[in-house]
Scaffold this active site. Structure first.
Site, PDB file in Angstrom:
ATOM      1  N   ALA C 240       4.065   2.109   1.545  1.00  0.00           N
ATOM      2  CA  ALA C 240       3.523   1.948   2.896  1.00  0.00           C
ATOM      3  C   ALA C 240       2.030   1.601   2.871  1.00  0.00           C
ATOM      4  CB  ALA C 240       3.777   3.217   3.696  1.00  0.00           C
ATOM      5  N   HIS C 241       1.476   1.410   4.058  1.00  0.00           N
ATOM      6  CA  HIS C 241       0.078   0.999   4.184  1.00  0.00           C
ATOM      7  C   HIS C 241      -0.889   2.044   3.622  1.00  0.00           C
ATOM      8  CE1 HIS C 241       0.306   2.388   8.710  1.00  0.00           C
ATOM      9  NE2 HIS C 241       0.901   3.227   7.923  1.00  0.00           N
TER      10      HIS C 241
END
Lengths: 345, 345, 345
Positions: C240-241
């Site tokens: 994820a980010h």
């Protein structure tokens, strides 16, 4: 792009504390702030960083009370996170969008392309497909026959939309998304071979839906697999045939939902959760990460955990005792020994 | 296409109850039936819908006994589900297939393309690749050097088949499938770096195999990763190097199988299951959703559950008590208290 | 290619036992050895096969002591596995690499392409993108504006690299990998709609990183999602980010790591593991398959198991008792009965 604290404060309807003439050219995270950048503080967990950040400007909530001296200029606003999201949006809009139809795209003669559409290199658009105005279709994407892609919708690179599927307006489908592959429908035969059941339905994605990279949404056997408006779906999610995802439901990465299950509105399915087929999940249900739901959930706004999942509160109790199960066994052994003594065996 | 109940009853060798002249133009699910559509009832769970469906015709099992009046015309057949699957197939065949070789496909000079093959836009076919008769290759698919694609096999959009891999006849590979990427083989070095072990084997997919969207099947280090005939594999499945999947084995979505594990014939691996490496799993094994198998399974036709998994029956007992673990702890506490009293402490 | 045992022994600095003139043309697994092939024995689990293998030559460790007669010629070396990896590498190098820029690739005018680069059919390279010397970019791959692809890096077919992302030197990205899709960042609004938070950061992949097929690495909200040098990541992984993966950390298939979590150096994350967001995981941490980590791990070199995960040793104790939970309940029932008797109820 260069802005002063004063210009930003005006744009955000905020008040300045510090040097109103200081200039910034970029955005930064508060823990990585550099001179010439603007940052924000919303999550209290990050408060310590505001005293050491090198960012020139920090946006904070109106009621923020510093406990030490702060080097940065502060801009106080009603909601720091929301104000920062405004700035992110302004920043992104300023970067512009791709435009035009690549000479390397290939459109069926009967495809209908709206106004102001971007079609990247090696985009293939099938017969009778309709692409709405202002849609952005990135390279190497395949749009099957008879598909409809709504206005303002973005399909990033390498997306596949199978024939007959419908994507609403203002949706975003990230790279590698597959919409409309066959559902996993096979009838076991007496000789142990499987007979494939043709999947002649489609997928309908309503407006304002976001779908993460490499997520798969299978077409219905009959009728439609449906993603309702405002749903947000993360990467690598599996959505089987004839599933329905409710409005504004959030589905985190690597979740899998089996055939014909209906997920209600405003649900939150955390990462790597799983759902058996043919279930009904009530509005507002929350399922914690890695949990597996095998039964209907009828009561709204409850939390489930475990595999198979049950009520979160009950799971928490069981889980705490699971962690100490060795001790419980010892206690039972001691009881057994004491009882033996007592009963004079 | 428009058909009367009489025509359909004849095609399915069924008997009519109601208006034999009524016409239908489409298929529907019984709970979503509209006038002019034909539906079916096989799963007893859906029986209540037959009394309210708006479908004009419903196919039912011979022995179905209605409890109320039914508006639709009924066609009674030996096996309603199978008869409906027949109709789905007829429907799908009537829709036709894509054909021809797109001018935008790119074939190596030494590639051999069979008769009546469809190659979509932006398909890249490598050196010495062989594509069998009647194969359908959708846009943006990449077929590496020396690959063989069997007769009648369908590769949907955005599939990648790495060099030297073999796909049998009458297979279906859905969009985004990756066949033949390197296995995850690395030798840890003393300096904590990993050294890559070249993966020089391939993948062999036998006939009549279906592989779901974005599933990955890695090439073998040496020899072949092998998917045996009739296996059906769902979306987003991970199959590591040197794995073998037995005949007519079903692998549901998001399952992962580690290197060199051999799954027997006629197994059912439910969704999100995992398998450690170098295992042998007996024929007919069933593994329930989200379970993780860490040991060989030698006995055929058993069911496993849990993470790590053990026999399903045993898991069920443990799981029921896990859910009530708080109560068990209370019972032990009560015992301790009573025993204290008894022993006069 | 044909080599004698003598030639191979010289290349590997090994000693021959048997026919030094015997010739081989291919490599094989010991359990599948055929005449004319060379195999190796490193894992003791496979020792029984050395007495029955049909391979002409087998590489063994110096100290290997046969218990029966062996048909194959042996080559003894210091480290059989490593020597065999050397041969695999030599074999792979001998096969050559693709080269040249396909006429069907499409490059922005401002893209900068290094020396000796391979660009396959239907590769799209965006504005101001920079492709390093000796890079290999396979068909149907999309490289966004302003990306940098390092020297000697391989991008297999159907990869997407979004705008502004950076891939280091000597990396391998397998087919279907998506680098730089938007992080899953949405702010819930009072009307239950989600507001998208623009993701304006990027992804930075350092040198010598391998990323498996269909893995997704999201761009940061601000700053960079970062994969540090020497990390190896398997297929279908979700990153994820703003996540960071440490140096030489191994991430097995179908693992998911939530936003902003930092994984240390030299960690091993087994298959299908999950990590909550905003965590810090210490160097050298091992997490067993299907486990879910919900808290920081501060001590280095520990092993975690379970969902939610705790220390492996403790989990093992709890798990053993979980499997026998039915027996424990029976023991408690017996205690209750005995106590009733004793207390004269």
């Amino acid at each position: 792009m260069e802005f002063t604290a004063r210009q930003i404060a005006e744009a955000l309807n905020g008040s300045i504390e510090g040097d109103s003439g200081i200039k910034v050219t970029a955005l930064s995270k508060i823990e990585e702030g550099r001179p010439g950048t603007l940052s924000f503080l919303a999550n209290p967990k990050y408060t310590p960083h505001i005293y050491s950040t090198k960012a020139s400007i920090v946006i904070v909530n109106k009621d923020f009370v510093p406990e030490k001296e702060i080097g940065a200029t502060l801009i106080r606003v009603a909601d720091a996170y929301s104000a920062f999201a405004d700035l992110l949006e302004m920043y992104q809009q300023a970067r512009g969008k791709p435009s035009g139809i690549s000479k390397k795209a290939e459109l069926a003669e009967t495809a209908i392309i709206g106004k102001n559409v971007y079609l990247g290199d090696f985009v293939s658009v099938g017969k009778n497909a309709v692409i709405g105005d202002n849609a952005l279709i990135y390279p190497n994407t395949t749009i099957g026959d008879n598909c409809k892609i709504g206005e303002g919708t973005k399909l990033f690179a390498g997306v596949t939309v199978y024939a007959d599927c419908v994507v609403g307006s203002n949706c975003t489908l990230h790279a590698g998304v597959v919409i409309g592959a066959d559902g996993f429908g096979f009838a076991p035969q007496q000789d142990k071979n499987y007979r494939k059941v043709p999947q002649i339905g489609n997928v309908v994605i309503e407006d304002n839906v976001e779908i993460g990279a490499n997520t798969c949404i299978d077409r219905a056997t009959l009728g439609s697999t449906r993603i309702r408006k405002g749903a947000i779906i993360d990467n690598l999610v599996q959505i089987a045939h004839n599933v329905e995802i409710g409005e504004n439901t959030a589905v985190a990465a690597q979740t899998g939902i089996s055939g014909s299950t209906k997920i209600g509105n405003n649900c939150i399915l955390a990462g790597q959760t799983g759902f058996a087929g043919h279930l009904n999940i009530a509005d507002g249900t929350i399922v914690t990460a890695q949990s597996g739901v095998g039964r209907n959930i009828k009561q709204e706004n409850t939390i489930y955990e475990g595999s198979p999942a049950f009520r979160h509160k009950d799971f928490q109790i069981s889980y705490i005792h699971f962690r100490r199960l060795g001790q419980l066994v010892q206690r039972v052994e001691e009881l057994e020994n004491k009882l033996k003594e007592l009963s004079g065996d």
